[in-house]
Scaffold this motif. Structure first.
Motif, PDB file in Angstrom:
ATOM      1  N   UNK A  14       6.893 -16.920   5.641  1.00  0.00           N
ATOM      2  CA  UNK A  14       6.730 -15.959   4.556  1.00  0.00           C
ATOM      3  C   UNK A  14       6.054 -14.708   5.126  1.00  0.00           C
ATOM      4  N   UNK A  15       6.752 -13.587   5.055  1.00  0.00           N
ATOM      5  CA  UNK A  15       6.281 -12.352   5.682  1.00  0.00           C
ATOM      6  C   UNK A  15       5.670 -11.437   4.616  1.00  0.00           C
ATOM      7  N   UNK A  16       4.408 -11.052   4.816  1.00  0.00           N
ATOM      8  CA  UNK A  16       3.774 -10.084   3.930  1.00  0.00           C
ATOM      9  C   UNK A  16       4.383  -8.712   4.224  1.00  0.00           C
ATOM     10  N   UNK A  17       5.313  -8.298   3.374  1.00  0.00           N
ATOM     11  CA  UNK A  17       6.139  -7.122   3.632  1.00  0.00           C
ATOM     12  C   UNK A  17       5.574  -5.972   2.810  1.00  0.00           C
ATOM     13  N   UNK A  18       4.914  -5.043   3.502  1.00  0.00           N
ATOM     14  CA  UNK A  18       4.023  -4.121   2.806  1.00  0.00           C
ATOM     15  C   UNK A  18       3.965  -2.758   3.470  1.00  0.00           C
ATOM     16  N   UNK A  19       3.260  -1.852   2.814  1.00  0.00           N
ATOM     17  CA  UNK A  19       3.051  -0.508   3.321  1.00  0.00           C
ATOM     18  C   UNK A  19       2.108  -0.529   4.518  1.00  0.00           C
ATOM     19  N   UNK A  20       2.069   0.623   5.230  1.00  0.00           N
ATOM     20  CA  UNK A  20       1.101   0.767   6.303  1.00  0.00           C
ATOM     21  C   UNK A  20      -0.175   1.398   5.744  1.00  0.00           C
ATOM     22  N   UNK A  24      -9.303  -0.375   8.443  1.00  0.00           N
ATOM     23  CA  UNK A  24     -10.755  -0.197   8.457  1.00  0.00           C
ATOM     24  C   UNK A  24     -11.239   0.720   7.340  1.00  0.00           C
ATOM     25  N   UNK A  25     -10.318   1.311   6.576  1.00  0.00           N
ATOM     26  CA  UNK A  25     -10.687   2.289   5.547  1.00  0.00           C
ATOM     27  C   UNK A  25     -10.729   1.629   4.170  1.00  0.00           C
ATOM     28  N   UNK A  26     -11.380   2.271   3.204  1.00  0.00           N
ATOM     29  CA  UNK A  26     -11.358   1.762   1.834  1.00  0.00           C
ATOM     30  C   UNK A  26      -9.928   1.736   1.280  1.00  0.00           C
ATOM     31  N   UNK A  27      -9.723   0.925   0.251  1.00  0.00           N
ATOM     32  CA  UNK A  27      -8.411   0.851  -0.382  1.00  0.00           C
ATOM     33  C   UNK A  27      -8.067   2.199  -1.005  1.00  0.00           C
ATOM     34  N   UNK A  28      -6.786   2.575  -0.852  1.00  0.00           N
ATOM     35  CA  UNK A  28      -6.351   3.905  -1.273  1.00  0.00           C
ATOM     36  C   UNK A  28      -4.993   3.780  -1.949  1.00  0.00           C
ATOM     37  N   UNK A  29      -4.932   4.130  -3.210  1.00  0.00           N
ATOM     38  CA  UNK A  29      -3.678   4.002  -3.953  1.00  0.00           C
ATOM     39  C   UNK A  29      -2.625   4.989  -3.488  1.00  0.00           C
ATOM     40  N   UNK A  30      -3.016   5.973  -2.679  1.00  0.00           N
ATOM     41  CA  UNK A  30      -2.046   6.949  -2.170  1.00  0.00           C
ATOM     42  C   UNK A  30      -1.427   6.513  -0.846  1.00  0.00           C
ATOM     43  N   UNK A  31      -1.905   5.436  -0.256  1.00  0.00           N
ATOM     44  CA  UNK A  31      -1.367   4.955   1.033  1.00  0.00           C
ATOM     45  C   UNK A  31      -0.134   4.105   0.763  1.00  0.00           C
ATOM     46  N   UNK A  88      -2.600  -4.813  -5.819  1.00  0.00           N
ATOM     47  CA  UNK A  88      -2.875  -4.125  -7.089  1.00  0.00           C
ATOM     48  C   UNK A  88      -3.226  -2.657  -6.931  1.00  0.00           C
ATOM     49  N   UNK A  89      -3.833  -2.273  -5.805  1.00  0.00           N
ATOM     50  CA  UNK A  89      -4.280  -0.879  -5.660  1.00  0.00           C
ATOM     51  C   UNK A  89      -3.132   0.110  -5.478  1.00  0.00           C
ATOM     52  N   UNK A  90      -1.915  -0.379  -5.201  1.00  0.00           N
ATOM     53  CA  UNK A  90      -0.750   0.508  -5.111  1.00  0.00           C
ATOM     54  C   UNK A  90       0.338   0.109  -6.109  1.00  0.00           C
ATOM     55  N   UNK A  96      -7.491   0.143 -13.167  1.00  0.00           N
ATOM     56  CA  UNK A  96      -8.763  -0.399 -12.708  1.00  0.00           C
ATOM     57  C   UNK A  96      -9.403   0.533 -11.689  1.00  0.00           C
ATOM     58  N   UNK A  97     -10.687   0.363 -11.460  1.00  0.00           N
ATOM     59  CA  UNK A  97     -11.350   1.044 -10.358  1.00  0.00           C
ATOM     60  C   UNK A  97     -10.802   0.487  -9.043  1.00  0.00           C
ATOM     61  N   UNK A  98     -10.547   1.358  -8.084  1.00  0.00           N
ATOM     62  CA  UNK A  98     -10.043   0.922  -6.783  1.00  0.00           C
ATOM     63  C   UNK A  98     -11.252   0.520  -5.933  1.00  0.00           C
ATOM     64  N   UNK A  99     -11.396  -0.785  -5.721  1.00  0.00           N
ATOM     65  CA  UNK A  99     -12.550  -1.297  -4.988  1.00  0.00           C
ATOM     66  C   UNK A  99     -12.189  -2.671  -4.430  1.00  0.00           C
ATOM     67  N   UNK A 100     -13.077  -3.211  -3.610  1.00  0.00           N
ATOM     68  CA  UNK A 100     -12.798  -4.488  -2.948  1.00  0.00           C
ATOM     69  C   UNK A 100     -12.575  -5.608  -3.959  1.00  0.00           C
ATOM     70  N   UNK A 101     -13.413  -5.696  -4.976  1.00  0.00           N
ATOM     71  CA  UNK A 101     -13.276  -6.781  -5.959  1.00  0.00           C
ATOM     72  C   UNK A 101     -11.930  -6.722  -6.650  1.00  0.00           C
ATOM     73  N   UNK A 102     -11.492  -5.538  -7.026  1.00  0.00           N
ATOM     74  CA  UNK A 102     -10.222  -5.403  -7.736  1.00  0.00           C
ATOM     75  C   UNK A 102      -9.012  -5.444  -6.815  1.00  0.00           C
ATOM     76  N   UNK A 103      -9.235  -5.525  -5.495  1.00  0.00           N
ATOM     77  CA  UNK A 103      -8.106  -5.695  -4.581  1.00  0.00           C
ATOM     78  C   UNK A 103      -7.542  -7.112  -4.644  1.00  0.00           C
ATOM     79  N   UNK A 104      -8.292  -8.037  -5.241  1.00  0.00           N
ATOM     80  CA  UNK A 104      -7.801  -9.388  -5.498  1.00  0.00           C
ATOM     81  C   UNK A 104      -7.206  -9.391  -6.907  1.00  0.00           C
TER      82      UNK A 104
END
Length: 320
Positions: A14-20, A24-31, A88-90, A96-104
């Motif tokens: 099962x391949x996690x097929x995702x954006x780049x 090391x950076x915070x989660x960014x909905x624009x990435x 969820x962040x993209x 939601x607020x874009x943060x580590x907790x909400x990345x789950x």
């Protein structure tokens, strides 16, 4: 859950097929860049030639990028399958607020998790003409409502649990008590859990999770035990898992009677420079060398790939 006898011992990829993104950076909905997807058709060909039957669990940036969709359609035409991965962040709606907790995603309110899942499921169905049936929560972030939401939408397999790993320190779930055997999340709905396979290797591996937890409380304890061959935790992935350790982990898993070994990696690793695991051409060569050796061992042990169709047919037989 007991797989049919004639199903044999199998492996999945099962391949996690995702954006780049910058790991090391915070989660960014624009990435949302998906340029690494250009390498997917060639990567798929190599994996299939080795004996794999990959399922590409795609997230919203991939599911909505025309070039990425074209690459995946080529892959599907050559035996690949497509499932779902929720970052969820993209993934709209982003309320939601874009943060580590909400990345789950399982940490989100149920209505928002459901809305994001519906958005992504519909995009995948629209792009490929069939509804996805395999799901993984981004960052393995399954939550209390996830199984019900998946069952209601016709999903058949969840692979959000990473056996023997704990994400509680980052606000995520704790899978330390989860083993490697598949089990039902909702037998009536036909929804099964297929955890990512992780085993303990080494001379004192029988100490299992309890010993591994204890070693985590000792400065450099786990590293010392791994370097001396006493005990290591090995996941079925080429990413940060040395080849010799992976081969031994396969032998251990088979010896423990695991009927489906579940392998994984991140799709941007197919192009140098997008993940910490494949930084340059030498790393990419080692990446494919890892798979060549793993596939060779699996073939010698008569462990064949299980496609998405193989898995669902077997689940229907078990549930009947």
């Amino acid at each position: 859950m007991a797989w049919p006898d004639d199903f044999g011992t199998r492996f999945t990829l099962f391949v996690d097929t995702e954006e780049e993104f910058d790991w090391t950076a915070p989660f960014d909905s624009a990435s949302r860049s998906t340029s690494a997807m250009a390498a997917l058709p060639d990567g798929h060909k190599r994996l299939c030639e080795g004996g794999g039957a990959p399922v590409y669990l795609i997230d919203h940036p991939v599911a909505t990028a025309p070039a990425a969709i074209d690459a995946l359609r080529e892959v599907v035409a050559n035996g690949g399958a497509v499932g779902t991965q929720l970052h969820p962040w993209v993934n709209p709606p982003i309320q939601e607020a874009i943060c580590a907790t909400n990345s789950f995603p399982g940490n989100l309110p149920e209505q928002l998790e459901a809305a994001k899942l519906d958005t992504l499921t519909d995009e995948i169905a629209r792009a490929f003409g069939t509804a996805p049936r395999i799901y993984r929560a981004g960052r393995y972030g399954i939550g209390p409502a996830t199984a019900r939401l998946l069952a209601d939408r016709g999903y058949r397999i969840d692979s959000s649990m990473r056996s023997r790993y704990d994400y509680g320190g980052h606000g995520g779930p704790d899978f330390r008590a989860v083993g490697n055997h598949a089990f039902w999340l909702d037998r009536r709905a036909g929804l099964a859990e297929l955890p990512l396979t992780t085993v303990f290797t080494g001379r004192v591996r029988a100490g299992g999770e309890r010993l591994y937890r204890f070693l985590g409380e000792i400065p450099r304890g786990r590293g010392l035990f791994a370097r001396t061959g006493m005990m290591a935790r090995v996941a079925m992935t080429p990413e940060d898992m040395p080849l010799d350790d992976a081969l031994e982990a396969i032998r251990v898993a088979l010896g423990e009677g695991v009927r489906v070994l579940n392998f994984s990696f991140h799709s941007p690793s197919l192009t140098p420079g997008f993940t910490p695991y494949v930084r340059d051409a030498a790393d990419l060569k080692a990446f494919y060398g890892w798979w060549d050796a793993v596939f060779a061992l699996l073939a010698r042990r008569n462990v064949q790939a299980a496609s998405q169709s193989d898995l669902i047919v077997a689940l229907d037989r078990i549930r009947a």
